[in-house]
Structure formats: C-alpha cells, structure tokens
Design a protein around this motif. Structure first.
Motif, mmCIF file in Angstrom:
data_model
loop_
_atom_site.group_PDB
_atom_site.id
_atom_site.type_symbol
_atom_site.label_atom_id
_atom_site.label_comp_id
_atom_site.label_asym_id
_atom_site.label_seq_id
_atom_site.Cartn_x
_atom_site.Cartn_y
_atom_site.Cartn_z
ATOM 1 N N UNK A 67 0.819 -1.220 0.000
ATOM 2 C CA UNK A 67 0.000 0.000 0.000
ATOM 3 C C UNK A 67 0.849 1.265 0.000
ATOM 4 N N UNK A 68 2.128 1.093 -0.329
ATOM 5 C CA UNK A 68 3.100 2.167 -0.148
ATOM 6 C C UNK A 68 2.734 3.454 -0.885
ATOM 7 N N UNK A 69 2.178 3.316 -2.074
ATOM 8 C CA UNK A 69 1.932 4.524 -2.880
ATOM 9 C C UNK A 69 0.942 5.486 -2.242
ATOM 10 N N UNK A 70 0.086 4.993 -1.353
ATOM 11 C CA UNK A 70 -0.892 5.871 -0.716
ATOM 12 C C UNK A 70 -0.355 6.573 0.534
ATOM 13 N N UNK A 112 -9.819 -1.179 0.641
ATOM 14 C CA UNK A 112 -9.219 -0.049 1.359
ATOM 15 C C UNK A 112 -8.761 1.040 0.386
ATOM 16 N N UNK A 113 -8.219 0.632 -0.739
ATOM 17 C CA UNK A 113 -7.687 1.593 -1.712
ATOM 18 C C UNK A 113 -8.776 2.165 -2.611
ATOM 19 N N UNK A 125 -14.816 3.340 -10.506
ATOM 20 C CA UNK A 125 -14.296 3.757 -9.202
ATOM 21 C C UNK A 125 -12.784 3.548 -9.121
ATOM 22 N N UNK A 126 -12.299 2.499 -9.751
ATOM 23 C CA UNK A 126 -10.855 2.251 -9.773
ATOM 24 C C UNK A 126 -10.146 3.326 -10.589
ATOM 25 N N UNK A 127 -10.718 3.682 -11.729
ATOM 26 C CA UNK A 127 -10.131 4.718 -12.570
ATOM 27 C C UNK A 127 -10.097 6.057 -11.833
ATOM 28 N N UNK A 133 -5.222 9.987 -7.455
ATOM 29 C CA UNK A 133 -3.920 9.789 -6.808
ATOM 30 C C UNK A 133 -2.813 10.449 -7.618
ATOM 31 N N UNK A 134 -2.805 10.222 -8.919
ATOM 32 C CA UNK A 134 -1.755 10.786 -9.764
ATOM 33 C C UNK A 134 -1.766 12.312 -9.756
ATOM 34 N N UNK A 135 -2.949 12.892 -9.722
ATOM 35 C CA UNK A 135 -3.048 14.355 -9.643
ATOM 36 C C UNK A 135 -2.542 14.855 -8.292
ATOM 37 N N UNK A 136 -2.988 14.219 -7.227
ATOM 38 C CA UNK A 136 -2.642 14.674 -5.881
ATOM 39 C C UNK A 136 -1.142 14.585 -5.610
#
Length: 204
Positions: A67-70, A112-113, A125-127, A133-136
C-alpha cells in the motif's frame, strides 16, 4: 550513496515489480506488498497500515506497490530526505491490465484503496481513484524537483540512468529488468499447473 529512503508512488500495474528488481540489483533492500499480506486476513485501518509501514522501513531501503503509494505524505514526514519516484501509465492501459490481472478475486486492500474488492464491474471507481492519486501526488511535490521524479511507464527503460542518479546511486547502473510480463506470468502459471498435476499423479 543512495538517499535515506526511496518510495515508489506508482499504482499497481505500473511496472512496480520491475522497479523492485532494478533496486535489488543495486543491492538495496526492497519492501513491497508481501510485507502486508498478513493484514489481508482482517479489517484494514489507516493507522495500522501506517504503523506497520514505518516499522518495516527501519529494515529496508526502498518500497513499492501496495500500500506504499498511498502513504507518501506520512512517509515524507517520517523519513526526511527521502526520494519519491512516481511512474504513471495511460489510464485505459492501466485499467485493462488491472482487470486482466485481478479479475473478480477479492482483496481487503483493494477495498481499502478503491472502495471495492476487485476491478471487474467496478472499473469507474478504480479509474477515479487512480487518476485522483496521480493528480494529488504531482500537486504535493510540485515544488520539490530534487525529491520527486515523475516518469511515464513507456520511458522508464530509457531513463534507468536518470533513476540511478536521482537516488544517488554510485557505480554502474544495471540494465532495466522486464519482470512480470504477461508472457512470463503465463509461462509460470503453466509450469505450476504441470508440477501440480505431476504431484497428484505421483500421490495417486
């Protein structure tokens, strides 16, 4: 000498396995999803994931995949001076790869993600989660070019030396690995099925 810690912020199916092999070839200790598998057995909470992640990073040099990317904001605070590598993939290509790989197999971490246990039937919802995430991430690191490296998946191979320099690696940069390709996965699954059948035949 590499950075204090290295964190890969690309989602699943953005070359995370290849990135892990690349760093391991440099002699770095890489954490990934396997360090969290036991948490799949119960309810997942933000606090528990973060606590476990910080403990794991005491014994590793870098981390990638779920889950590291979050956790980039929290890890940025916990490990000052770290480097963050953000690999993105075309959205259509990414969701196609995710649905082909995860199908209808439920995972607590996916809930969770993404808010849903698997991608098939929940593609939108996945998209939305992936693109948000990429924007943030890009906004968060907008003024920190020395700490943050943004890459498109298709240019990672030709920029392997840039990655090595970015993390402060001394010495030769290894060739970029091509781990977890579809053909390799298919070959491995076939081999596993053959071995399983041979074992059953032997025991019969």
């Amino acid at each position: 000498m590499t950075a204090s810690k290295i964190f890969c912020l690309g989602f699943q199916k953005t070359g995370t396995t290849s990135m892990a092999v690349f760093f391991e070839t440099m002699g770095l200790r890489v954490a990934g999803y396997n360090n969290f598998r036991d948490m799949e057995k119960g309810e997942i909470s933000d606090a528990a994931v973060l606590k476990h992640a910080i403990e794991i990073m005491k014994y590793h040099d870098c981390a990638q995949d779920t889950p590291w990317f979050l956790l980039y904001k929290e890890l940025d605070q916990a490990f000052p001076g770290s480097k963050f590598i953000h690999v993105v993939r075309d959205t259509d290509s990414w969701i196609k790869s995710a649905t082909n790989h995860f199908k209808h197999y439920p995972k607590n971490f996916h809930t969770w993600i993404y808010g849903s246990a698997y991608p098939c039937g929940n593609e939108q919802s996945w998209i939305e989660t992936y693109e948000r995430h990429n924007r943030d991430v890009r906004v968060y690191f907008a003024d920190r070019k020395n700490d943050y490296l943004f890459l498109k998946l298709e240019e990672v191979v030709e920029r392997s030396e840039d990655i090595g320099r970015f993390i402060g690696h001394e010495g030769a940069i290894p060739a970029w690995p091509h781990a977890n390709k579809n053909a390799e996965n298919t070959k491995r699954r076939f081999s596993q099925r053959v071995k399983s059948r041979l074992v059953k035949a032997f025991r019969a």
